[in-house]
Design an enzyme around this catalytic site. Structure first.
Site, PDB file in Angstrom:
ATOM      1  N   SER A   1       0.790  -1.232   0.000  1.00 49.34           N
ATOM      2  CA  SER A   1       0.000   0.000   0.000  1.00 49.34           C
ATOM      3  C   SER A   1       0.820   1.278   0.000  1.00 49.34           C
ATOM      4  O   SER A   1       0.248   2.366  -0.138  1.00 49.34           O
ATOM      5  CB  SER A   1      -0.955   0.002   1.189  1.00 49.34           C
ATOM      6  OG  SER A   1      -2.011  -0.907   0.971  1.00 49.34           O
TER       7      SER A   1
ATOM      8  N   HIS B   1       3.971   5.944   5.134  1.00 49.29           N
ATOM      9  CA  HIS B   1       2.957   4.986   4.689  1.00 49.29           C
ATOM     10  C   HIS B   1       3.558   3.598   4.792  1.00 49.29           C
ATOM     11  O   HIS B   1       4.766   3.403   4.642  1.00 49.29           O
ATOM     12  CB  HIS B   1       2.498   5.240   3.250  1.00 49.29           C
ATOM     13  CG  HIS B   1       1.073   4.828   3.013  1.00 49.29           C
ATOM     14  ND1 HIS B   1       0.668   3.505   3.022  1.00 49.29           N
ATOM     15  CD2 HIS B   1      -0.047   5.555   2.787  1.00 49.29           C
ATOM     16  CE1 HIS B   1      -0.641   3.448   2.806  1.00 49.29           C
ATOM     17  NE2 HIS B   1      -1.106   4.679   2.655  1.00 49.29           N
TER      18      HIS B   1
ATOM     19  N   GLY C   1       2.817  -0.839   3.956  1.00 49.30           N
ATOM     20  CA  GLY C   1       2.148  -1.725   3.014  1.00 49.30           C
ATOM     21  C   GLY C   1       2.333  -3.179   3.386  1.00 49.30           C
ATOM     22  O   GLY C   1       3.392  -3.566   3.896  1.00 49.30           O
TER      23      GLY C   1
ATOM     24  N   GLY D   1       2.495 -11.988   2.734  1.00 50.46           N
ATOM     25  CA  GLY D   1       3.757 -12.334   3.368  1.00 50.46           C
ATOM     26  C   GLY D   1       4.885 -11.347   3.148  1.00 50.46           C
ATOM     27  O   GLY D   1       6.042 -11.652   3.458  1.00 50.46           O
TER      28      GLY D   1
END
Length: 436
Positions: A57, A283, A285, A289
């Protein structure tokens, strides 16, 4: 590890059961890179600073940057309704279809149920087909009244990029960001990633059953890169090189109901927080895995990106950032919220019930004088996620913490109500409504 942390990267991956990790950081204008462990426990291939990891992300900040570049060209404004830019755009609520704006998408305030993981094929029309499927998406919450993490919203934003540039999202990304910054190790498609040394995600210590997410999720989380490229991207936000006014993306847009998970506010794409009196722009993400974190401290000029391919990734990132920013800038990273020293008396029964949104069901139950929480995936990722149950401990009247089995990292949940009295729980950056 060269630089501030000595050989600590190798020690930290061992401590947190991480197969492999890479780190790049910019400090006082100088780039430092290091790596430890393996890309795949079955092959034993070593991680190098140039290895590619899925940054998940963190991709959303790149997509938000694409939108801001288009805004600077006068092709849209943040408050332009999406329907004006995407003819035929539709979600389940007609009023939201008409009024949801670009700003709502970039700040996770649209209320569109955000975890629709839908494989629409590998063709160049995959994002377009995904957005067409959003016509059935209901509201997780009313438009603009709270914040809830929304992958779907960023895929819709990626479709806006396609519509306004006339290119598929992947190619637009290359022409808007990757090539102007001279990034040589940033890709979105597996056939390109395979030309480099690429990490494989690990779940419960074994290589993950799938390498990556479906292509339709591209604008929300499909970039694969080396950490140094992610640092270069963030540097352009700090020093210029892409946007005329990158700092506009750091302006707080919405306060988070649960400030203990990622940060206190969301900007345009970026998450905003404060550590020890210093502004933090970041940020994170997660994919299958694999995990990544990108941090930027504007007042010190320090930028860091860390990537891992399994293990206790959240606890690893907390430990790494704590040591790194202490050693580089003398900044104290706040500890993760945990249980209070003294028990807190709370009427816990009012929070018991079932909370549900697309892709997830949370069941909060009274047990042994306290609360337990069960999380289960209900969508396309159900086959990859086993349900988990753990106990909750009250921190204050509405805030609880708990740990998933075998995980050293505390999670926080905040129970709250919207202005109309609707009950929600905010967990994992998502607002989930109580349904029973």
């Amino acid at each position: 590890m060269a630089g501030a942390m000595g050989d600590r990267l190798g020690e930290l991956i061992s401590e947190y059961d991480v197969p492999g990790a890479a780190l790049a950081y910019l400090h006082k204008g100088e780039l430092h890179e290091s790596a430890a462990g393996v890309l795949n426990t079955r092959t034993g291939a070593k991680v190098s600073p140039d290895s590619l990891f899925q940054i998940g992300s963190v991709t959303k900040v790149w997509t938000a940057t694409q939108i801001m570049l288009l805004a600077e060209q006068g092709l849209l404004t943040l408050d332009t309704p999406v329907a004006e830019l995407l003819p035929g755009f539709r979600v389940a609520d007609p009023e939201v279809t008409r009024t949801v704006t670009v700003r709502h998408l970039l700040t996770h305030t649209s209320g569109i149920d955000g975890d629709l993981f839908l494989d629409t094929g590998r063709g160049d029309d995959c994002v377009e087909r995904y957005v067409e499927a959003c016509a059935e998406l209901a509201q997780n919450h009313p438009l603009g009244v709270t914040q809830s993490y929304c992958n779907s919203g960023f895929i819709i934003a990626g479709r806006l990029v396609e519509r306004l540039t006339g290119q598929v999202w992947d190619q637009a990304l290359r022409e808007q960001i990757i090539e102007p910054l001279g990034l040589t190790h940033t890709w979105t498609l597996p056939e390109d990633v395979l030309r480099f040394g690429a990490a494989v995600g690990h779940v419960d210590g074994e290589p993950a059953p799938a390498w990556g997410l479906m292509r339709s999720c591209g604008p929300a989380g499909l970039i694969t890169a080396r950490p140094a490229d992610a640092v270069a991207f963030a540097r352009a936000h700090l020093e210029g090189g892409l946007l005329k006014d990158p700092r506009a993306m750091w302006e707080p847009q919405v306060e988070l109901p649960n400030p203990h998970t990622l940060g206190r506010h969301w900007g345009l794409g970026w998450i905003l927080d404060e550590w020890d009196g210093h502004r933090v722009v970041s940020h994170g993400g997660n994919t299958i895995g694999q995990s990544a974190m990108l941090w930027m401290l504007p007042d010190t000029g320090t930028i860091a990106c860390a990537v891992v391919n399994g293990g206790h990734s959240a606890a690893f990132m907390q430990a790494l950032s704590t040591e790194l920013f202490r050693d580089l800038d003398g900044v104290a990273v706040p500890p993760v919220l945990g249980p209070p020293e003294q028990p807190v008396e709370v009427d816990e029964s009012r929070f018991a019930g079932v909370y549900e949104r697309v892709g997830a069901r949370i069941t909060v139950a009274e047990r042994d004088g306290g609360l337990s929480l069960r999380m289960e995936s209900t969508g396309a990722l159900k086959v990859l996620d086993e349900p988990v149950t753990f106990d909750l401990t009250a921190v204050d009247e509405v805030t609880f913490v708990g740990r998933m089995p075998g995980d050293p990292q505390w999670l926080s949940a905040v129970f709250y109500e919207l202005a109309d009295g609707s009950p929600y729980v905010h967990l994992g950056a998502r607002a989930t409504p109580k349904i029973s």
